[in-house]
Scaffold this motif. Structure first.
Motif, PDB file in Angstrom:
ATOM      1  N   ALA A 112       0.822  -0.998   0.085  1.00 21.03           N
ATOM      2  CA  ALA A 112      -0.143   0.106  -0.124  1.00 21.03           C
ATOM      3  C   ALA A 112       0.896   1.352  -0.015  1.00 21.03           C
ATOM      4  O   ALA A 112       0.430   2.357  -0.754  1.00 21.03           O
ATOM      5  CB  ALA A 112      -0.829   0.062   1.330  1.00 21.03           C
ATOM      6  N   GLY A 113       2.040   1.176   0.546  1.00 17.51           N
ATOM      7  CA  GLY A 113       2.917   2.317   0.683  1.00 17.51           C
ATOM      8  C   GLY A 113       3.660   2.797  -0.717  1.00 17.51           C
ATOM      9  O   GLY A 113       4.080   3.698  -0.808  1.00 17.51           O
ATOM     10  N   LEU A 114       3.572   1.807  -1.568  1.00 16.63           N
ATOM     11  CA  LEU A 114       4.273   1.979  -2.791  1.00 16.63           C
ATOM     12  C   LEU A 114       3.859   2.906  -3.905  1.00 16.63           C
ATOM     13  O   LEU A 114       4.180   3.347  -4.762  1.00 16.63           O
ATOM     14  CB  LEU A 114       4.358   0.650  -3.494  1.00 16.63           C
ATOM     15  N   VAL A 115       2.123   3.005  -3.464  1.00 18.91           N
ATOM     16  CA  VAL A 115       1.490   3.699  -4.604  1.00 18.91           C
ATOM     17  C   VAL A 115       1.619   5.199  -4.766  1.00 18.91           C
ATOM     18  O   VAL A 115       2.043   5.849  -5.897  1.00 18.91           O
ATOM     19  CB  VAL A 115      -0.067   3.726  -4.339  1.00 18.91           C
ATOM     20  N   LYS A 116       2.191   5.787  -3.543  1.00 19.29           N
ATOM     21  CA  LYS A 116       2.524   7.097  -3.831  1.00 19.29           C
ATOM     22  C   LYS A 116       3.670   7.646  -4.502  1.00 19.29           C
ATOM     23  O   LYS A 116       3.874   8.403  -5.286  1.00 19.29           O
ATOM     24  CB  LYS A 116       2.746   7.747  -2.290  1.00 19.29           C
ATOM     25  N   ALA A 117       4.666   6.645  -4.413  1.00 16.01           N
ATOM     26  CA  ALA A 117       6.086   6.847  -5.093  1.00 16.01           C
ATOM     27  C   ALA A 117       6.697   5.407  -5.303  1.00 16.01           C
ATOM     28  O   ALA A 117       7.412   4.963  -4.576  1.00 16.01           O
ATOM     29  CB  ALA A 117       6.940   7.817  -4.522  1.00 16.01           C
ATOM     30  N   PRO A 118       6.135   4.693  -6.477  1.00 12.68           N
ATOM     31  CA  PRO A 118       6.544   3.355  -6.612  1.00 12.68           C
ATOM     32  C   PRO A 118       8.144   3.209  -6.768  1.00 12.68           C
ATOM     33  O   PRO A 118       8.576   2.222  -6.209  1.00 12.68           O
ATOM     34  CB  PRO A 118       6.001   2.837  -7.856  1.00 12.68           C
ATOM     35  N   SER A 119       8.804   4.190  -7.526  1.00  6.63           N
ATOM     36  CA  SER A 119      10.242   4.174  -7.669  1.00  6.63           C
ATOM     37  C   SER A 119      10.969   4.369  -6.284  1.00  6.63           C
ATOM     38  O   SER A 119      12.167   3.935  -6.053  1.00  6.63           O
ATOM     39  CB  SER A 119      10.592   4.855  -8.825  1.00  6.63           C
ATOM     40  N   ARG A 120      10.468   5.317  -5.563  1.00  5.89           N
ATOM     41  CA  ARG A 120      11.163   5.866  -4.268  1.00  5.89           C
ATOM     42  C   ARG A 120      11.032   4.782  -3.179  1.00  5.89           C
ATOM     43  O   ARG A 120      12.074   4.493  -2.533  1.00  5.89           O
ATOM     44  CB  ARG A 120      10.620   7.218  -3.927  1.00  5.89           C
ATOM     45  N   ALA A 167      14.481  -1.448  -4.644  1.00  2.37           N
ATOM     46  CA  ALA A 167      15.456  -0.349  -5.017  1.00  2.37           C
ATOM     47  C   ALA A 167      16.163   0.233  -3.552  1.00  2.37           C
ATOM     48  O   ALA A 167      17.278   0.636  -3.391  1.00  2.37           O
ATOM     49  CB  ALA A 167      14.779   1.007  -5.556  1.00  2.37           C
ATOM     50  N   ASP A 168      15.253   0.493  -2.454  1.00  2.00           N
ATOM     51  CA  ASP A 168      15.599   0.869  -1.194  1.00  2.00           C
ATOM     52  C   ASP A 168      14.721   0.305  -0.130  1.00  2.00           C
ATOM     53  O   ASP A 168      13.499   0.623   0.230  1.00  2.00           O
ATOM     54  CB  ASP A 168      15.636   2.501  -1.176  1.00  2.00           C
ATOM     55  N   VAL A 169      15.309  -0.893   0.477  1.00  5.11           N
ATOM     56  CA  VAL A 169      14.712  -1.467   1.518  1.00  5.11           C
ATOM     57  C   VAL A 169      14.112  -0.612   2.582  1.00  5.11           C
ATOM     58  O   VAL A 169      13.085  -0.628   3.175  1.00  5.11           O
ATOM     59  CB  VAL A 169      15.209  -2.575   2.027  1.00  5.11           C
ATOM     60  N   GLN A 170      15.290   0.308   3.143  1.00  4.01           N
ATOM     61  CA  GLN A 170      14.767   1.042   4.228  1.00  4.01           C
ATOM     62  C   GLN A 170      13.594   2.122   4.049  1.00  4.01           C
ATOM     63  O   GLN A 170      12.734   2.345   4.700  1.00  4.01           O
ATOM     64  CB  GLN A 170      16.033   1.864   4.921  1.00  4.01           C
ATOM     65  N   ALA A 171      13.717   2.662   3.133  1.00  2.00           N
ATOM     66  CA  ALA A 171      12.583   3.635   2.478  1.00  2.00           C
ATOM     67  C   ALA A 171      11.025   2.801   2.628  1.00  2.00           C
ATOM     68  O   ALA A 171      10.220   3.395   2.852  1.00  2.00           O
ATOM     69  CB  ALA A 171      12.941   4.380   1.122  1.00  2.00           C
ATOM     70  N   ALA A 172      11.179   1.593   1.827  1.00  2.00           N
ATOM     71  CA  ALA A 172      10.232   0.841   1.762  1.00  2.00           C
ATOM     72  C   ALA A 172       9.596   0.648   3.386  1.00  2.00           C
ATOM     73  O   ALA A 172       8.298   0.490   3.483  1.00  2.00           O
ATOM     74  CB  ALA A 172      10.178  -0.309   1.152  1.00  2.00           C
ATOM     75  N   VAL A 173      10.502   0.336   4.268  1.00  2.00           N
ATOM     76  CA  VAL A 173       9.946  -0.148   5.479  1.00  2.00           C
ATOM     77  C   VAL A 173       9.520   1.113   6.385  1.00  2.00           C
ATOM     78  O   VAL A 173       8.513   0.934   7.040  1.00  2.00           O
ATOM     79  CB  VAL A 173      11.312  -0.676   6.362  1.00  2.00           C
ATOM     80  N   ASN A 174      10.033   2.153   6.054  1.00  2.00           N
ATOM     81  CA  ASN A 174       9.596   3.572   6.951  1.00  2.00           C
ATOM     82  C   ASN A 174       8.217   3.931   6.332  1.00  2.00           C
ATOM     83  O   ASN A 174       7.404   4.389   6.941  1.00  2.00           O
ATOM     84  CB  ASN A 174      10.420   4.642   6.599  1.00  2.00           C
ATOM     85  N   ARG A 175       8.262   3.735   5.118  1.00  2.00           N
ATOM     86  CA  ARG A 175       6.680   3.927   4.323  1.00  2.00           C
ATOM     87  C   ARG A 175       5.654   3.020   4.959  1.00  2.00           C
ATOM     88  O   ARG A 175       4.511   3.302   5.275  1.00  2.00           O
ATOM     89  CB  ARG A 175       6.841   4.161   3.017  1.00  2.00           C
ATOM     90  N   ALA A 176       6.088   1.724   5.220  1.00  2.00           N
ATOM     91  CA  ALA A 176       4.799   0.897   5.932  1.00  2.00           C
ATOM     92  C   ALA A 176       4.668   1.152   7.032  1.00  2.00           C
ATOM     93  O   ALA A 176       3.506   0.954   7.506  1.00  2.00           O
ATOM     94  CB  ALA A 176       5.822  -0.603   5.292  1.00  2.00           C
ATOM     95  N   VAL A 204      10.062  -8.786   7.446  1.00  2.00           N
ATOM     96  CA  VAL A 204       9.425  -9.290   6.136  1.00  2.00           C
ATOM     97  C   VAL A 204      10.464  -9.828   5.076  1.00  2.00           C
ATOM     98  O   VAL A 204      11.603  -9.197   4.998  1.00  2.00           O
ATOM     99  CB  VAL A 204       8.586  -8.078   5.540  1.00  2.00           C
ATOM    100  N   GLU A 205      10.163 -10.966   4.930  1.00  2.00           N
ATOM    101  CA  GLU A 205      11.127 -11.755   3.780  1.00  2.00           C
ATOM    102  C   GLU A 205      10.772 -11.217   2.318  1.00  2.00           C
ATOM    103  O   GLU A 205       9.728 -11.500   1.912  1.00  2.00           O
ATOM    104  CB  GLU A 205      10.969 -13.153   3.768  1.00  2.00           C
ATOM    105  N   LEU A 206      11.715 -10.868   1.719  1.00  2.00           N
ATOM    106  CA  LEU A 206      11.571 -10.099   0.500  1.00  2.00           C
ATOM    107  C   LEU A 206      12.119 -11.244  -0.676  1.00  2.00           C
ATOM    108  O   LEU A 206      13.050 -11.937  -0.275  1.00  2.00           O
ATOM    109  CB  LEU A 206      12.180  -9.016   0.111  1.00  2.00           C
TER     110      LEU A 206
END
Length: 742
Positions: free
Chosen positions: A251-259, A264-273, A298-300
């Motif tokens: 759900a957190g990816l929709v705002k900025a999928p590449s960011r 691309a950036d595991v930590q950015a994905a975790v913070n957004r989640a 979470v296992e990617l």
């Protein structure tokens, strides 16, 4: 009478003027009184005038609002009628999906959008639906496509420049309208149409249908459209199995999928989640305990692909336009690429390419199947494919064609040649060490890449012959026929040179590089399968053996010693002037690999030589590439044809009975015959009427025999002394000079 009349007249005039003045004074007084009364009225009724305008504005504003509402209703109604049905929207896809597989069937990359499995509303986990609503549109279930509060907030944000809000400015319905029908331009016109379409969607579909369409079509990055595709891409399982933490990441990816992409950036994905989980808790979709889940655990999905694979797909996939009929259906492309070899090729180029330079590698199997292809040191940094598109001078690796032409013209590896200064049409080549060794063998001159010998050979066989040899071996780039071409002055592509060397590895058979084995639909229907081409011999076997001998010597004892891998290797180095390009192309155990290194701006690279970094990169890759293949010794035995072994000069042309001849009169002589064929264009139709004889003609004339035996001589009809058939000493030619012993 006249005077009195004048006085009366003047008096009348004065009376008229007095009366006019009185009337004017009366009018002025009236106007003054009127102005005073008006001022008093304005002072008394100022408040009533304000309310007058307020009432007027309210009336016209209300009228405009009613007209606007009517217009909006018509617009929304018209848009709703124009929108496709729910089932039509389900079946539409934005573009073609191409799944690329390696030669073993494993997935290496997916090109274009991936849609995964379509999930009905009831099949989508509640955690996924709640996470999306919480972060993207918390009033989703209460608005009618456009959220007035959200829109007002967006306007205030635009005025104040505030960036404190978490979500975007569009509702889920507006996002769906934009993704399906519009583009992403930030213009008022597009936003207005987006709002109209959103309300039309709300008019035509239920909230559940809209959310189902949205979650199956929204873009999550990495080519993944829809939650199922995103789940499989990032977590290796269907979306039906999504946990709370995984749903928050998606759900957190929709705002900025590449960011926020976890690849691309595991930590950015975790913070957004974590932000998504907090919003879900605030809106009471999850408990405090669920919101405290550790997203870091979470296992990617492990991304096995590497960016260098895109160099290969950029070269191979455009060929589908020729191989397949036009189709937009998802397809699977089975390629020749070996994942392990591709990884080894990428590592060898990365480890050996000089700093500030680029490197490229092409590796083909004995039938032309491309096993690995690297077009540069980093595809993300630059996607220019130096393996298939870059035009560079090949240096001494071009001598392959010079020596092939020489071997075909009659040379053997053991023949003696002379390394001496030479000038050809004003061009004077020099050896890299600046010295000349004198007499040497053809094998040694090739192994040590002696330029003067190559120049002499090219001049002897003809520069056009060398160019034709390159064409024969698949070089399609323009080739000059100036003398310097023998040293590789004509620019070529790495894949062309690799193809030429692969033909030597294939025993002189033509090799055409290819990368696609077959193409199927997503359901397994076969659309294309490569057929094996007919073998075409380019050169005789003895020329292949001689060339392989020379190439092996270049690696064993010559400039390519750094390419040794503990088994037979044949190859050739190449270095251009000022060290602008370094090449090594060679083969072993049926695998042919070409390596090029240099700068894109063609500037010199200190220390770059074909026998150094390129040869080392070749060896590093080939040790892995051939590890599971049997050791193959090269066949370098020269089985020369009979005409090459016969000392009689006539046999240099082969068996006379195998050739057609043209006699002195221009008549065709068929194989096995000495009599000229009947000339169909002979008007007289005369043929020699002397019957053929089986006895050979006499070696000398009877006149000569009579002279030699002392018999009588007939008179000389020419009046010149001496017997017929005998030339005077002044007319005789000296015997041809014999070549020195070799």
């Amino acid at each position: 009478m006249s005077k009195r009349g004048d006085r009366v007249t003047n008096k009348g005039k004065r009376g008229s003027r007095r009366a006019a003045a009185e009337r004017e004074s009366s009018r002025s007084g009236s106007r003054s009184k009127t102005r005073k009364s008006t001022k008093k009225a304005a002072a008394a009724g100022g408040g009533s005038r304000f309310w007058f305008w307020i009432k007027r504005l309210t009336f016209w504003g209300g009228a405009a609002a009613v007209l606007g509402a009517i217009f909006l209703a018509f617009a929304v109604g018209f848009a709703a009628r124009s929108i496709p049905s729910f089932y039509q929207l389900k079946s539409t896809q934005n573009a073609q999906t191409i799944l690329v597989r390696a030669r073993d069937g494993s997935e290496i990359v997916e090109i274009g959008p991936s849609f995964g499995e379509w999930l009905a509303y009831d099949d989508i986990p509640d955690n996924m639906k709640n996470a999306m609503v919480a972060v993207e549109d918390k009033r989703y279930y209460s608005h009618y496509g456009v959220d007035p509060i959200r829109t007002t907030g967006a306007v205030i944000e635009g005025i104040t420049g505030s960036r404190s809000r978490v979500g975007g400015t569009s509702t889920i319905t507006q996002q769906l309208a934009r993704n399906v029908f519009l583009n992403s331009n930030r213009t008022f016109d597009r936003k207005a149409r987006e709002a109209v379409l959103a309300m039309a969607l709300e008019w035509k579909f239920s909230k559940e249908q809209i959310l189902e369409l949205y979650l199956n079509k929204v873009y999550f990055g990495g080519g993944a459209y829809g939650v199922d595709s995103a789940s499989r891409k990032f977590f290796s399982h269907p979306a039906k199995e999504l946990s709370v933490a995984e749903a928050s990441i998606i759900a957190g990816l929709v705002k900025a999928p590449s960011r926020y992409s976890p690849t691309a950036d595991v930590q950015a994905a975790v913070n957004r989640a974590k932000v998504v989980l907090r919003l879900m808790k605030e809106q009471e979709y999850i408990t405090a305990e669920q919101a405290s889940v550790d997203v870091d655990t979470v296992e990617l999905k492990q991304q096995s692909g590497q960016n260098s694979v895109r160099y290969f797909t950029d070269w191979a996939l455009p060929q589908l336009d020729i191989l397949l009929p036009e189709t937009f259906a998802p397809i699977e492309v089975w390629t020749t690429l070996d994942v392990g070899m591709q990884r080894a090729a990428t590592a060898s180029i990365s480890a050996n390419t000089p700093e500030g330079s680029q490197g490229a590698l092409v590796s083909v199997d004995r039938d032309g199947a491309i096993l690995a292809l690297v077009g540069g040191t980093d595809y993300v940094e630059t996607n220019f494919n130096r393996a298939t598109n870059a035009m560079r001078q090949p240096g001494s690796s071009w001598k392959l064609f010079v020596y092939l032409a020489a071997l075909e013209a009659g040379y053997t590896p053991d023949d003696r040649v002379v390394d001496t200064p030479v000038t050809i049409d004003g061009w004077s080549p020099r050896n890299s060490n600046g010295r000349n060794v004198g007499e040497t063998s053809l094998r040694t001159s090739f192994a040590y890449s002696i330029n003067t010998v190559a120049a002499q050979l090219g001049n002897e066989v003809g520069f056009g012959t060398v160019a034709s040899m390159a064409r024969r071996f698949g070089v399609s780039s323009p080739v000059s026929t100036f003398p310097s071409m023998v040293l590789g002055s004509s620019e070529v592509r790495l894949i062309e040179m690799t193809r030429a060397f692969a033909s030597i590895s294939a025993k002189g058979k033509s090799v055409e590089p290819y990368g696609i084995l077959k193409v199927t639909t997503a359901g397994g229907e076969l659309l294309y399968e490569r057929e094996k081409p007919r073998d075409t011999a380019l050169i005789p076997d003895y020329v292949v053996a001689g060339m392989t001998d020379l190439l092996q010597a270049a690696v064993q004892t010559g400039t390519g010693r750094a390419a040794q891998i503990g088994r037979p290797v044949a190859g050739k180095t190449g270095t251009t002037s000022s060290n602008k390009d370094g090449w090594f192309v060679g083969f072993s155990s049926g695998i042919t690999t070409g390596v090029w290194m240099g700068r894109d701006d063609a500037k010199a690279v200190p220390g770059l030589q074909g026998g150094r970094a390129p040869a080392r990169a070749f060896a590093a890759y080939m040790r892995y590439a051939v590890k599971d293949r049997a050791v193959e010794k090269f066949d370098i035995e020269l089985n020369l044809p009979e005409w090459r072994l016969e000392p009689d000069e006539e046999y240099l042309f082969g068996d006379p009975d195998d050739y057609y001849f043209i006699d002195e009169q221009g008549n065709l002589v068929e194989p096995g015959r000495r009599d000229p064929a009947e000339n169909p264009f002979d008007v007289d139709g005369e043929r020699p009427d002397a019957p053929p004889t089986d006895e050979p003609p006499p070696a000398v004339s009877e006149d000569f025999l009579e002279r030699a035996t002392g018999g009588a001589l007939p008179p000389d009809p020419s009046g010149v002394g001496g017997p017929p058939g005998i030339l005077e000493p002044s007319q005789q030619r000296p015997p041809p000079a014999q070549p020195p012993p070799q």
